[in-house]
Design a protein around this motif. Structure first.
Motif, PDB file in Angstrom:
ATOM      1  N   ILE A 218       0.835  -1.206   0.000  1.00 47.97           N
ATOM      2  CA  ILE A 218       0.000   0.000   0.000  1.00 47.97           C
ATOM      3  C   ILE A 218       0.867   1.252   0.000  1.00 47.97           C
ATOM      4  O   ILE A 218       0.648   2.185  -0.782  1.00 47.97           O
ATOM      5  N   MET A 219       1.872   1.284   0.859  1.00 47.62           N
ATOM      6  CA  MET A 219       2.737   2.467   0.937  1.00 47.62           C
ATOM      7  C   MET A 219       3.491   2.696  -0.373  1.00 47.62           C
ATOM      8  O   MET A 219       3.669   3.834  -0.818  1.00 47.62           O
ATOM      9  N   LYS A 220       3.910   1.608  -1.021  1.00 52.28           N
ATOM     10  CA  LYS A 220       4.736   1.715  -2.225  1.00 52.28           C
ATOM     11  C   LYS A 220       3.921   2.089  -3.466  1.00 52.28           C
ATOM     12  O   LYS A 220       4.383   2.858  -4.311  1.00 52.28           O
ATOM     13  N   GLU A 221       2.706   1.571  -3.570  1.00 55.45           N
ATOM     14  CA  GLU A 221       1.964   1.698  -4.820  1.00 55.45           C
ATOM     15  C   GLU A 221       1.003   2.872  -4.884  1.00 55.45           C
ATOM     16  O   GLU A 221       0.593   3.271  -5.974  1.00 55.45           O
ATOM     17  N   MET A 222       0.623   3.450  -3.763  1.00 52.90           N
ATOM     18  CA  MET A 222      -0.474   4.408  -3.792  1.00 52.90           C
ATOM     19  C   MET A 222      -0.204   5.624  -4.658  1.00 52.90           C
ATOM     20  O   MET A 222      -1.071   6.087  -5.393  1.00 52.90           O
ATOM     21  N   GLN A 223       1.000   6.184  -4.600  1.00 51.56           N
ATOM     22  CA  GLN A 223       1.288   7.354  -5.430  1.00 51.56           C
ATOM     23  C   GLN A 223       1.169   7.014  -6.912  1.00 51.56           C
ATOM     24  O   GLN A 223       0.658   7.820  -7.708  1.00 51.56           O
ATOM     25  N   ASP A 224       1.629   5.828  -7.284  1.00 54.35           N
ATOM     26  CA  ASP A 224       1.511   5.408  -8.684  1.00 54.35           C
ATOM     27  C   ASP A 224       0.051   5.222  -9.071  1.00 54.35           C
ATOM     28  O   ASP A 224      -0.353   5.572 -10.186  1.00 54.35           O
ATOM     29  N   PHE A 225      -0.742   4.676  -8.168  1.00 47.06           N
ATOM     30  CA  PHE A 225      -2.158   4.503  -8.478  1.00 47.06           C
ATOM     31  C   PHE A 225      -2.842   5.853  -8.671  1.00 47.06           C
ATOM     32  O   PHE A 225      -3.694   6.012  -9.546  1.00 47.06           O
ATOM     33  N   VAL A 226      -2.459   6.834  -7.872  1.00 46.38           N
ATOM     34  CA  VAL A 226      -3.030   8.175  -8.040  1.00 46.38           C
ATOM     35  C   VAL A 226      -2.640   8.730  -9.412  1.00 46.38           C
ATOM     36  O   VAL A 226      -3.482   9.276 -10.140  1.00 46.38           O
ATOM     37  N   ARG A 227      -1.374   8.569  -9.795  1.00 48.91           N
ATOM     38  CA  ARG A 227      -0.918   9.070 -11.095  1.00 48.91           C
ATOM     39  C   ARG A 227      -1.626   8.365 -12.247  1.00 48.91           C
ATOM     40  O   ARG A 227      -1.870   8.977 -13.293  1.00 48.91           O
TER      41      ARG A 227
END
Length: 241
Positions: A86-95
């Motif tokens: 969750i910590m690693k992927e969330m920014q990418d999911f937002v982008r």
């Protein structure tokens, strides 16, 4: 006059039982958690492939209510993996405009993981691309039981007339109330069972059981399964005219 393009016949909502991580690792002489980490990386690729494949909703079975029966080492490793994922992927999911939701019984999960789940849902609430639902500490029977309790409480509180309860009522109380039912359920690894996954929602879903272990499930294989789905005749209990 030019012909109109054919209407897309692929599934709008795909649910996946991601099975085979442990066997994939053991076949390579590695611990089961090695396979779970490989499986998590595969999730990222499948999510990214969804827009080009026409899949608007993707639901993945990450951890079941029955998975607590596994060894303490594996369960602890999985919980750590979920937090890091969750910590690693969330920014990418937002982008990538991916909206993330979690379904399942949250109270048994540790406080830090629950907080990360809440944060991920809040961070992506504005996203209107792919809808990713992660089933975590989820069981179909457990979900129906929890939904029934909420429905019964509304009846007891006078907010719902028992005479108005029908098959359209209960889905409003399910964890998945804001997403459509799945059109297609895929299970990897060669096992042909549904493992207590989306029992109510999958009443008319098509199923595809494939031999590929989850870490080997590439976007190309995903596309092939979707193409196979497009050739099916879905009649929902009716007969051809």
């Amino acid at each position: 006059m030019a012909k109109k393009p054919a209407e897309r016949c692929g599934p709008r909502h795909v649910a996946i039982i991601m099975d085979g991580n442990g066997r994939w690792a053991q076949s390579r002489g590695r611990p089961r958690l090695f396979g779970h980490h490989a499986g998590a990386r595969r999730v990222r690729e499948i999510v990214s492939a969804c827009p080009d494949l026409g899949v608007k909703y993707l639901t993945i079975f990450a951890f079941s209510t029955e998975n607590w029966k596994r060894t303490q080492t594996e369960v602890a490793g999985l919980m750590s993996l979920f937090r890091r994922y969750i910590m690693k992927e969330m920014q990418d999911f937002v982008r990538e405009n991916v909206r993330v939701r979690f379904i399942g019984d949250r109270p048994r999960l540790d406080a830090k993981l629950r907080a990360l789940m809440d944060e991920a849902e809040a961070m992506t609430a504005h996203c209107d691309g792919t809808n990713l639902t992660i089933a975590l500490n989820y069981g179909g029977r457990d979900e129906v039981a929890r939904a029934t309790k909420r429905l019964a409480q509304d009846v007891a509180d006078g907010n719902l007339d028992p005479a108005d309860v029908d098959e359209e009522t209960l889905p409003k109380y399910l964890d998945t109330c804001v997403v459509p039912d799945p059109d297609l359920v895929i299970r990897t690894s060669g096992e042909a069972r549904i493992s207590n996954f989306l029992l109510w929602q999958s009443a008319y879903a098509e199923y595809e059981f494939i031999d590929t272990l989850w870490p080997d499930f590439t976007p190309e294989i995903f596309a092939e399964v979707l193409t196979s789905y497009g050739a099916r005749d879905r009649r929902f209990g009716a007969v051809p005219v």
